[in-house]
Enzyme design. Structure first.
Site, PDB file in Angstrom:
ATOM      1  N   CYS A 162      29.312 -20.958 -56.484  1.00  0.00           N
ATOM      2  CA  CYS A 162      29.348 -21.641 -55.325  1.00  0.00           C
ATOM      3  C   CYS A 162      29.861 -20.810 -54.102  1.00  0.00           C
ATOM      4  CB  CYS A 162      30.186 -22.632 -55.586  1.00  0.00           C
ATOM      5  SG  CYS A 162      30.492 -23.776 -53.977  1.00  0.00           S
ATOM      6  N   LEU A 163      29.200 -20.887 -53.020  1.00  0.00           N
ATOM      7  CA  LEU A 163      29.862 -20.089 -51.790  1.00  0.00           C
ATOM      8  C   LEU A 163      31.153 -20.390 -51.489  1.00  0.00           C
ATOM      9  CD1 LEU A 163      26.804 -20.063 -49.425  1.00  0.00           C
ATOM     10  CD2 LEU A 163      27.534 -17.991 -50.921  1.00  0.00           C
TER      11      LEU A 163
ATOM     12  N   HIS B  10      24.287 -29.846 -57.436  1.00  0.00           N
ATOM     13  CA  HIS B  10      25.119 -29.282 -57.189  1.00  0.00           C
ATOM     14  C   HIS B  10      25.484 -29.630 -55.595  1.00  0.00           C
ATOM     15  CE1 HIS B  10      27.751 -25.259 -56.847  1.00  0.00           C
ATOM     16  NE2 HIS B  10      27.656 -25.760 -55.684  1.00  0.00           N
ATOM     17  N   GLU B  11      24.566 -29.620 -54.569  1.00  0.00           N
ATOM     18  CA  GLU B  11      24.965 -29.699 -53.300  1.00  0.00           C
ATOM     19  C   GLU B  11      25.370 -31.231 -53.144  1.00  0.00           C
ATOM     20  OE1 GLU B  11      25.428 -27.275 -51.396  1.00  0.00           O
ATOM     21  OE2 GLU B  11      24.541 -25.722 -52.903  1.00  0.00           O
TER      22      GLU B  11
ATOM     23  N   HIS C 263      28.667 -31.746 -53.358  1.00  0.00           N
ATOM     24  CA  HIS C 263      29.560 -31.411 -52.455  1.00  0.00           C
ATOM     25  C   HIS C 263      29.795 -32.391 -51.132  1.00  0.00           C
ATOM     26  CE1 HIS C 263      30.447 -27.266 -52.631  1.00  0.00           C
ATOM     27  NE2 HIS C 263      29.214 -26.837 -52.749  1.00  0.00           N
TER      28      HIS C 263
ATOM     29  N   GLN D 213      30.810 -27.721 -46.224  1.00  0.00           N
ATOM     30  CA  GLN D 213      31.380 -26.120 -46.537  1.00  0.00           C
ATOM     31  C   GLN D 213      31.301 -25.165 -45.276  1.00  0.00           C
ATOM     32  OE1 GLN D 213      28.007 -25.597 -49.754  1.00  0.00           O
ATOM     33  NE2 GLN D 213      29.627 -24.318 -50.633  1.00  0.00           N
TER      34      GLN D 213
ATOM     35  N   GLY E 116      22.114 -22.508 -51.862  1.00  0.00           N
ATOM     36  CA  GLY E 116      22.196 -23.813 -51.107  1.00  0.00           C
ATOM     37  C   GLY E 116      23.525 -23.979 -50.463  1.00  0.00           C
TER      38      GLY E 116
END
Ligand code: ZN
Length: 174
Positions: free
Chosen positions: A94-95, A136-137, A140, A51, A46
Site C-alpha cells: 500500500c502506498l 483494497h481501494e 480505503h 491517501q 491504485g
C-alpha cells in the site's frame, strides 16, 4: 495537474470514512487527474482520494502499468454489489504503508456499481488482481487498511517501524 503528497500511517485521516460525491464537476475531474499522476509517479496500481488527504469517495486504478500500456480506470462512489465465494490470495502492499507486504485473502470476483468520470452509473465485474485492487481501494474509502487484517501486536510493530523511519528522515550522515 499536480503530483500530491501521499499520506502514510499513522496519520489519522487514513482511518476516516470518505463522503460520497454528489456531482461529478471540475473539482472531481481535476482530483482524478491528480490521483492518476500521483499514482503513476509512485509506481502504484491504485490510489484513493483519502491517501492524498481528500475525503471523497473517489479512486483510481491501473493494473497494467507493468506491461507498459496504460489502462486508467476511475471509480466514483463505488459500491460492492456481489462477492464470489471463491477466494484468491495476493501479497498486498500500500502506498500509505511503505515497505510492507501482507498476504490477504479476498473474494476472487466482485461486482461493483460506480459512477464514471462522465457521471454515468456503471456496473462491472472484476476478477483476480483487478478484483483485489478494487476491494483494497474501496477499503480505503471506509478507513480500512491492509494492516487491519493483522493482529494488534503485528500492526503496532509495523506502525512503530514506519513512524521511526519518518522521524529519522531528516537525519543525514556526511
Ligand atoms: Zn492502499
Amino acid at each position: 495537474m499536480s503530483i500530491k503528497e501521499i499520506i502514510t500511517v499513522p496519520d489519522e485521516i487514513l482511518k476516516k470514512v470518505s463522503t460520497p460525491v454528489e456531482k461529478v464537476g471540475i473539482n472531481e475531474k481535476n482530483l482524478i487527474k491528480d490521483l492518476f499522476e500521483t499514482m503513476y509517479n509512485s509506481k502504484g496500481i491504485g490510489l484513493a482520494a483519502v491517501q492524498v488527504g481528500i475525503l471523497k469517495r473517489v479512486l483510481v486504478i491501473d493494473v497494467s502499468t507493468k506491461n507498459g500500456e496504460k489502462n486508467p480506470m476511475c471509480f466514483i462512489n463505488p459500491k460492492i454489489k456481489k462477492l464470489s465465494n471463491e477466494m484468491s490470495v495476493y501479497e498486498e502492499g500500500c502506498l500509505s504503508i511503505p515497505d510492507t507486504f501482507i498476504e490477504i485473502q479476498r473474494p476472487k470476483i466482485c461486482q461493483i456499481e460506480y459512477i464514471d468520470i462522465n457521471g454515468k452509473i456503471k456496473i462491472k465485474e472484476f476478477d483476480g488482481l483487478l478484483s483485489t485492487c478494487v476491494q483494497h481501494e474501496i477499503n480505503h474509502l471506509d478507513g480500512k487498511l491492509i494492516i487491519d487484517h493483522l493482529s494488534k501486536l503485528k500492526k503496532d510493530i509495523i506502525i512503530k517501524k514506519i513512524s521511526k523511519i519518518k522521524k529519522d528522515s531528516n537525519r543525514i550522515i556526511v
